[in-house]
Design a protein around this motif. Structure first.
Motif, mmCIF file in Angstrom:
data_model
loop_
_atom_site.group_PDB
_atom_site.id
_atom_site.type_symbol
_atom_site.label_atom_id
_atom_site.label_comp_id
_atom_site.label_asym_id
_atom_site.label_seq_id
_atom_site.Cartn_x
_atom_site.Cartn_y
_atom_site.Cartn_z
ATOM 1 N N THR A 19 45.020 3.009 -29.490
ATOM 2 C CA THR A 19 45.030 1.562 -29.239
ATOM 3 C C THR A 19 44.815 1.267 -27.755
ATOM 4 O OG1 THR A 19 47.449 1.472 -29.008
ATOM 5 C CG2 THR A 19 46.524 1.051 -31.217
ATOM 6 N N LEU A 26 44.777 -2.685 -27.066
ATOM 7 C CA LEU A 26 44.725 -3.393 -28.342
ATOM 8 C C LEU A 26 46.097 -3.860 -28.795
ATOM 9 C CD1 LEU A 26 42.096 -1.217 -30.234
ATOM 10 C CD2 LEU A 26 41.746 -3.207 -28.759
ATOM 11 N N GLU A 31 51.779 -10.266 -30.913
ATOM 12 C CA GLU A 31 50.921 -10.671 -32.035
ATOM 13 C C GLU A 31 49.877 -9.595 -32.345
ATOM 14 O OE1 GLU A 31 53.020 -13.829 -30.257
ATOM 15 O OE2 GLU A 31 51.454 -12.668 -29.262
ATOM 16 N N ARG A 32 49.315 -8.994 -31.301
ATOM 17 C CA ARG A 32 48.333 -7.914 -31.514
ATOM 18 C C ARG A 32 49.015 -6.689 -32.111
ATOM 19 N NH1 ARG A 32 43.574 -8.095 -28.183
ATOM 20 N NH2 ARG A 32 42.899 -6.459 -29.587
ATOM 21 N N ASP A 35 49.390 -7.361 -35.746
ATOM 22 C CA ASP A 35 48.106 -7.157 -36.431
ATOM 23 C C ASP A 35 47.883 -5.672 -36.712
ATOM 24 O OD1 ASP A 35 47.597 -9.879 -36.293
ATOM 25 O OD2 ASP A 35 46.267 -9.712 -34.540
ATOM 26 N N TRP A 36 48.133 -4.842 -35.702
ATOM 27 C CA TRP A 36 47.956 -3.391 -35.875
ATOM 28 C C TRP A 36 48.926 -2.844 -36.919
ATOM 29 C CZ3 TRP A 36 51.052 0.966 -34.536
ATOM 30 C CH2 TRP A 36 50.381 2.202 -34.630
#
Length: 186
Positions: A19, A26, A31-32, A35-36
């Motif tokens: 990531t 990433l 929030e990211r 998502d991951w």
């Protein structure tokens, strides 16, 4: 950009390290990270926390950096940094593993679980995944992507695999070779 989409499908610890593609993070925000985690949900022992905090993100970043540091040392034939090894152990200890006992109506059963705050349990699980990878003899087969501009890691199922992803780097390298061959012929 497609290269800024998480690369998943490698051992969970490698997916975490991956990531951090060249010049990007990433998992830059809670929030990211969420998502991951949704992409990796089938590999997690419990659903990801419904609300992630900056502290949860920092704990995951620490596990990622410790894992990357250890892998980097192993690639270089060096002893892994003691602080990184200790950091993974600390992440595991922050959410102790227990065998949760229950009654199924006939007998006592047990279910492995971690206790503690949701973010600590998440970081502990990721540290467990790192420990599993790092203690597996297969860690010696982990490779860096063969593309010059890629830092992704992968565990090849086939010894001739050169790229983190045939669709990403493999295709880009083949197109560049084709272009270079045809430009040289002009």
């Amino acid at each position: 950009m497609a290269d800024l989409e998480p690369l998943i499908g490698e051992p969970l610890a490698l997916d975490l390290v991956n990531t951090r593609p060249l010049g990007a993070d990433l998992l830059e925000t809670p929030e990211r990270l969420a998502d991951w985690l949704r992409l990796e949900a089938d590999r997690l022992p419990e659903p990801p926390p419904s609300h992630l905090t900056g502290g949860d993100l920092a704990a995951v970043h620490a596990v990622r950096e410790h894992t990357a540091s250890i892998l980097d040392a192993l690639f270089g034939g060096r002893r892994p940094p003691a602080a990184a090894l200790r950091g993974l152990t600390d992440a595991q200890t922050a959410a102790p593993a227990v065998r949760r006992l229950d009654w199924n109506g006939d007998t006592v059963t047990e279910t492995p679980a971690r206790i503690g705050a949701p973010g600590a349990r998440l970081a502990a699980h990721l540290a467990d995944a790192a420990a599993t990878l790092l203690t597996d003899p297969a860690v010696r087969r982990v490779k860096k992507c063969g593309a010059d501009d890629c830092v992704m890691l992968f565990l090849p199922a086939h010894p001739r695999r050169q790229w983190c992803s045939p669709e990403r780097c493999g295709n880009r390298v083949r197109v560049a070779r084709y272009y270079h061959r045809h430009k040289a012929a002009d």
